[in-house]
Write a protein that holds these residues in place. Structure first.
Motif: not given
Length: 491
Positions: A426-429, A408-417, A463-470, A477-481
């Motif tokens: 839910h993990a995005i890796v 794993v290079a990077a990851c984010a975890v969000v809640g999904v229904p 995923v290839d890359v995780l989105p970055i906010s402003g 938010r973008q990952l879970s929407e």
């Protein structure tokens, strides 16, 4: 390269131009620009003219920029080459924009715009208005990750108290040192570094934005001593194949924050910069921005790398329950802060101000706990807690476990229904280059060896890359929407 004397003269002259444009007590002046020496000058010129600075988030859409200009009633806007093309759209959406100053070096490429350098050349220096104390210094809009952006009102005292108290509590800039500006200047993290270096003297090295080779080259060439980075920037630096080619030994302090960092990444970064003290800062725009700091010594000891550190000298920090009662050490609750660095309030939003500032404390919306020695551990945004099967799961803890998988290079975890559990973890890796892609089950079983089974991801995507906010954070938010778009519980 400019001397302090050169800069002081330019600041006074541009302040004179702002006064001629009608900047009086509290007039807002917006800056829509990448990092530059002119940006730093403008941050000084606006209060010199008795105005209020409004650093605009350049990652916003034109519609969002128009909203912030309208809401703050900003009538004067500084733009650089990158954002000059959107001025026409901004004018169409906001008729109150009466003065546009072009911050480039050549003649303005816009109709009805004036040149920054032309103004300095032809305007006499203005005497300093000596704006300070409890007077409004700036409107700093929140990143919008928890709702529509709000203009945070910070006074000069707020900003200076935070800077003095933080440096006294845990040094993070070198006296007479050299600070590298690569984080966006509209963000409070970079502003805090700038103010601290101004207080202690020294030089400022400016890059328009973050680019790993340019950052490493600037550190090497200018012998940079201090830099502030968000964890995603740290990761891009330590992963860069040319890292060893540059002499980065001048760096004394690497300040990081804005989002949780995994222990794996932090230890890699500390190995890549063995001579540097790593300093973690926890806070928020509303706190100008510091609340706690984890010192270089704490990092070297290595026993509390997941902590956000101890309370800075100018603040009080507590962890409380829903009724505002302080909870015992080790118990998760909401982090609340008070002190002379706490914002004046939200611009034109009395209800939002009242909900954030009550009972004398700033309610951060962050969940965390204190240990017996007064170290704060931040769990997650309270409203982003994943409630799965009736259990609270804090994403930061899961992310730390996922990141320890060797692929794993990077990851984010969000809640999904989830039909069964209400929400599932839910993990995005992002997989390391050249590594064999693990399976969803391998990620899950890896995590179960580190954290409770109910906290381990029930689903994984790659995923290839995780989105970055402003603000440079991973945009959860973008990952879970997409998962919540068709849910009856759409948040």
């Amino acid at each position: 390269m400019r001397t302090f004397s050169d800069q002081a003269d330019r600041v006074a002259r541009f302040a004179g131009a702002l006064r001629e444009f009608g900047v009086v007590d509290g007039e807002r002046v917006g800056i829509l620009s990448h990092n530059s020496d002119k940006y730093l000058e403008a941050l000084l010129s606006v209060p010199w003219a008795n105005g209020v600075v409004n650093p605009v988030n350049y990652r916003w859409s034109p519609a969002e920029i128009i909203y912030s200009l309208k809401e703050s009633e900003t009538e004067i806007l500084l733009v650089d080459d990158t954002f000059a093309p959107v001025v026409s759209e901004l004018r169409q959406g906001y008729e109150g924009l009466r003065v546009v100053v072009y911050m480039g070096d050549g003649p303005p490429p816009l109709e009805d715009a004036v040149g920054y350098e032309d103004l300095i050349a032809k305007t006499a220096p203005l005497a300093d208005s000596v704006r300070g104390g409890d007077a409004l210094a700036g409107l700093f809009y929140t990143g919008g990750t928890t709702g529509f952006p709000k203009g945070v009102m910070l006074s000069h005292a707020n900003i200076l108290i935070s800077a003095f108290g933080s440096q006294a509590s845990c040094p993070f800039v070198v006296p007479s040192g050299r600070t590298l500006h690569v984080a966006p200047m509209f963000h409070l993290a970079d502003l805090a570094m700038w103010v601290a270096q101004l207080m202690l003297g020294g030089a400022h090295v400016v890059l328009p934005n973050f680019d790993p080779p340019a950052v490493m080259a600037a550190i090497d060439e200018h012998r940079v001593t201090n830099v502030v980075l968000v964890p995603s920037m740290v990761q891009m630096l330590v992963d860069h194949p040319e890292l060893a080619r540059f002499d980065l030994s001048s760096v004394r302090y690497i300040v990081y924050g804005a989002e949780p960092i995994t222990e794996v990444l932090l230890r890699r970064a500390m190995s890549a910069f063995p001579q540097a003290d790593f300093v973690q800062c926890y806070g928020m725009t509303e706190l100008a921005p510091m609340a706690t700091m984890l010192s270089g010594e704490d990092h070297r000891q290595g026993t509390r790398l997941r902590s956000a550190g101890r309370v800075v000298a100018h603040a009080e920090v507590r962890v409380v329950d829903q009724e505002g009662n302080e909870v015992p050490p080790g118990t998760i609750g909401e982090i609340v802060v008070r002190g002379g660095h706490v914002m004046l309030g939200y611009w034109h939003k009395p209800e939002a101000t009242a909900s954030a500032l009550w009972d004398g404390w700033m309610h951060t919306g962050d969940g965390g706990y204190m240990d017996d020695d007064g170290y704060l551990f931040v769990a997650d945004r309270i409203k982003d807690v994943i409630i799965s099967g009736g259990e609270n799961v804090y994403a930061a803890e899961v992310e730390n476990a996922v990141a320890k998988h060797p692929a794993v290079a990077a990851c984010a975890v969000v809640g999904v229904p989830d039909d069964r559990w209400g929400e599932r973890v839910h993990a995005i890796v992002v997989v390391k280059p050249g590594a064999q892609k693990p399976t969803e089950e391998q990620i899950r079983e890896h995590c179960k060896g580190l954290i409770a089974g109910y906290k381990s991801p029930r689903s994984v995507e790659f995923v290839d890359v995780l989105p970055i906010s402003g603000t440079g954070k991973i945009d959860k938010r973008q990952l879970s929407e997409p998962y919540w778009a068709d849910s009856p519980r759409n948040r």
